[in-house]
Scaffold this motif. Structure first.
Motif, PDB file in Angstrom:
ATOM      1  N   GLN A  74       0.851  -1.186   0.000  1.00 24.00           N
ATOM      2  CA  GLN A  74       0.000   0.000   0.000  1.00 24.00           C
ATOM      3  C   GLN A  74       0.887   1.235   0.000  1.00 24.00           C
ATOM      4  O   GLN A  74       1.863   1.317   0.756  1.00 24.00           O
ATOM      5  CB  GLN A  74      -0.920   0.014   1.217  1.00 24.00           C
ATOM      6  N   SER A  75       0.559   2.199  -0.849  1.00 19.97           N
ATOM      7  CA  SER A  75       1.323   3.437  -0.905  1.00 19.97           C
ATOM      8  C   SER A  75       1.147   4.231   0.385  1.00 19.97           C
ATOM      9  O   SER A  75       0.201   4.011   1.150  1.00 19.97           O
ATOM     10  CB  SER A  75       0.875   4.279  -2.104  1.00 19.97           C
ATOM     11  N   SER A  76       2.050   5.158   0.634  1.00 16.62           N
ATOM     12  CA  SER A  76       2.035   5.906   1.894  1.00 16.62           C
ATOM     13  C   SER A  76       0.757   6.708   2.082  1.00 16.62           C
ATOM     14  O   SER A  76       0.275   6.865   3.205  1.00 16.62           O
ATOM     15  CB  SER A  76       3.250   6.835   1.971  1.00 16.62           C
ATOM     16  N   ASN A  77       0.176   7.198   0.985  1.00 17.78           N
ATOM     17  CA  ASN A  77      -1.083   7.957   1.105  1.00 17.78           C
ATOM     18  C   ASN A  77      -2.316   7.107   0.786  1.00 17.78           C
ATOM     19  O   ASN A  77      -3.420   7.636   0.627  1.00 17.78           O
ATOM     20  CB  ASN A  77      -1.051   9.198   0.216  1.00 17.78           C
ATOM     21  N   LYS A  78      -2.112   5.786   0.670  1.00 14.95           N
ATOM     22  CA  LYS A  78      -3.189   4.809   0.510  1.00 14.95           C
ATOM     23  C   LYS A  78      -3.998   4.987  -0.784  1.00 14.95           C
ATOM     24  O   LYS A  78      -5.145   4.561  -0.858  1.00 14.95           O
ATOM     25  CB  LYS A  78      -4.130   4.831   1.721  1.00 14.95           C
ATOM     26  N   ASP A  79      -3.370   5.551  -1.802  1.00 11.92           N
ATOM     27  CA  ASP A  79      -4.086   5.702  -3.075  1.00 11.92           C
ATOM     28  C   ASP A  79      -3.794   4.559  -4.045  1.00 11.92           C
ATOM     29  O   ASP A  79      -4.354   4.504  -5.144  1.00 11.92           O
ATOM     30  CB  ASP A  79      -3.747   7.044  -3.741  1.00 11.92           C
ATOM     31  N   THR A 103      -3.338   0.304  -3.626  1.00 13.01           N
ATOM     32  CA  THR A 103      -3.332  -0.824  -2.697  1.00 13.01           C
ATOM     33  C   THR A 103      -3.431  -2.134  -3.461  1.00 13.01           C
ATOM     34  O   THR A 103      -4.246  -2.262  -4.382  1.00 13.01           O
ATOM     35  CB  THR A 103      -4.521  -0.723  -1.715  1.00 13.01           C
ATOM     36  N   ASN A 162      -3.178   6.021 -11.080  1.00 10.25           N
ATOM     37  CA  ASN A 162      -2.284   6.854 -10.284  1.00 10.25           C
ATOM     38  C   ASN A 162      -1.816   8.081 -11.048  1.00 10.25           C
ATOM     39  O   ASN A 162      -1.757   9.186 -10.493  1.00 10.25           O
ATOM     40  CB  ASN A 162      -1.087   6.018  -9.815  1.00 10.25           C
ATOM     41  N   ASN A 197      -7.872   6.781  -7.042  1.00 11.90           N
ATOM     42  CA  ASN A 197      -7.465   5.783  -6.062  1.00 11.90           C
ATOM     43  C   ASN A 197      -7.678   4.384  -6.638  1.00 11.90           C
ATOM     44  O   ASN A 197      -8.602   4.162  -7.425  1.00 11.90           O
ATOM     45  CB  ASN A 197      -8.261   5.953  -4.771  1.00 11.90           C
ATOM     46  N   GLN A 256       3.943  -3.784  -7.806  1.00  8.84           N
ATOM     47  CA  GLN A 256       4.615  -2.896  -6.867  1.00  8.84           C
ATOM     48  C   GLN A 256       5.804  -2.201  -7.526  1.00  8.84           C
ATOM     49  O   GLN A 256       6.015  -0.985  -7.352  1.00  8.84           O
ATOM     50  CB  GLN A 256       5.091  -3.682  -5.643  1.00  8.84           C
ATOM     51  N   GLN A 306       6.349   1.862  -7.922  1.00 12.33           N
ATOM     52  CA  GLN A 306       7.515   2.548  -7.383  1.00 12.33           C
ATOM     53  C   GLN A 306       8.322   3.220  -8.487  1.00 12.33           C
ATOM     54  O   GLN A 306       8.866   4.325  -8.288  1.00 12.33           O
ATOM     55  CB  GLN A 306       8.361   1.559  -6.578  1.00 12.33           C
ATOM     56  N   GLN A 356       6.908   6.619  -9.375  1.00 18.32           N
ATOM     57  CA  GLN A 356       7.130   7.720  -8.436  1.00 18.32           C
ATOM     58  C   GLN A 356       8.469   8.431  -8.668  1.00 18.32           C
ATOM     59  O   GLN A 356       8.750   9.459  -8.039  1.00 18.32           O
ATOM     60  CB  GLN A 356       7.065   7.215  -6.996  1.00 18.32           C
TER      61      GLN A 356
END
Length: 273
Positions: free
Chosen positions: A7-12, A14, A226, A231, A246, A250, A253
């Motif tokens: 899950q991303s840090s801002n939960k967008d 999962t 994203n 979300n 995943q 990553q 980003q």
């Protein structure tokens, strides 16, 4: 609710590693949109051509054909559970070929869905038919349906018209299959092109909406979501596809990657008609 695989840090963004039927039972938030690319059950030991080479059509055990009754029951079950988790004005897009599209078209109305369109995705770069005994397979179909027959759904008609030179967009979309820039982290055997998912997401969701892919694979749906500020929840049983998803998130980003993807979307979607 089981812990996510990632899950991303801002939960967008999962990911859940699970059977979709089990994972759907645990979802709480209403889904604004679903994109599903379910197994076509084409892994029958046949052959095809990829990159100029003859290769097996087998994708994995998850794509092995069982029986018609089992396929029908599986399709009915995952669609019923998905519908229960959708917002009342939510819509679902389901990808298929003649191998599964008729089963989907039969079950959707049985469950209460209203079919809105059947999009024909015409691939501009399909693999050749090396047997030379029938026409080259160059299309796939995507059924678009809403949850309720009489509850209005969201459709960004204005944007779709804008992308089509200020003309109403037709239900035939000409887009290439995946390009090299979409395989930087690896490739899923049935990976869909990002531009196709971008057009679907732009047509039927708004920023901040929640999108589910119950057969997420390499999470092309999630990557497009994203980039476009939606979300995402993705579900898949296979650990290698979870890792690929995943890794793709990553990679996205990294500085400049989202802007690069947006530029690719704009270039391809403006040429899609």
């Amino acid at each position: 609710m089981p812990l996510p695989y990632f899950q991303s840090s801002n939960k967008d963004f999962t990911l859940y590693q699970d059977d979709c039927l089990s994972a759907l039972d645990n979802l709480q938030q209403p889904l604004n949109m679903v994109f599903a690319d379910p197994p076509y059950f084409l892994s029958n030991d046949g052959l095809t051509v990829k990159n100029g080479k003859i290769q097996s059509v087998n994708k994995g055990q998850w794509d092995k054909f069982t029986t018609d009754d089992e396929t029908y029951a599986f399709t009915y079950d995952w669609l019923a559970k998905t519908r229960d988790k959708m917002a009342d004005n939510g819509t679902i897009w389901i990808s298929g070929t003649h191998h599964n599209i008729f089963t989907l078209g039969r079950i959707l109305p049985q469950l209460g869905f209203k079919i809105l369109n059947v999009i024909t995705w015409e691939k501009t770069n399909p693999p050749p038919n090396f047997s030379c005994r029938f026409f080259t397979h160059s299309t796939e179909f995507i059924i678009w349906a809403r949850k309720h027959p009489k509850v209005p759904h969201y459709f960004n008609y204005k944007l779709m018209k804008q992308l089509n030179n200020d003309k109403q967009m037709k239900d035939v979309w000409r887009l290439p299959a995946i390009a090299k820039w979409e395989k930087s982290c690896g490739k899923h055997p049935t990976q869909k092109p990002l531009a196709l998912l971008a057009q679907i997401i732009l047509a039927s969701t708004e920023k901040g909406d929640l999108i589910l892919d119950p057969f997420t694979g390499s999470s092309t749906t999630g990557i497009a979501a994203n980039v476009l500020e939606r979300n995402f929840i993705g579900i898949d049983k296979e650990s290698e596809f979870m890792k690929l998803s995943q890794d793709r998130y990553q990679d996205l980003q990294q500085e400049g990657r989202k802007q690069f993807f947006k530029e690719q979307f704009n270039r391809l979607l403006n040429k899609s008609m």
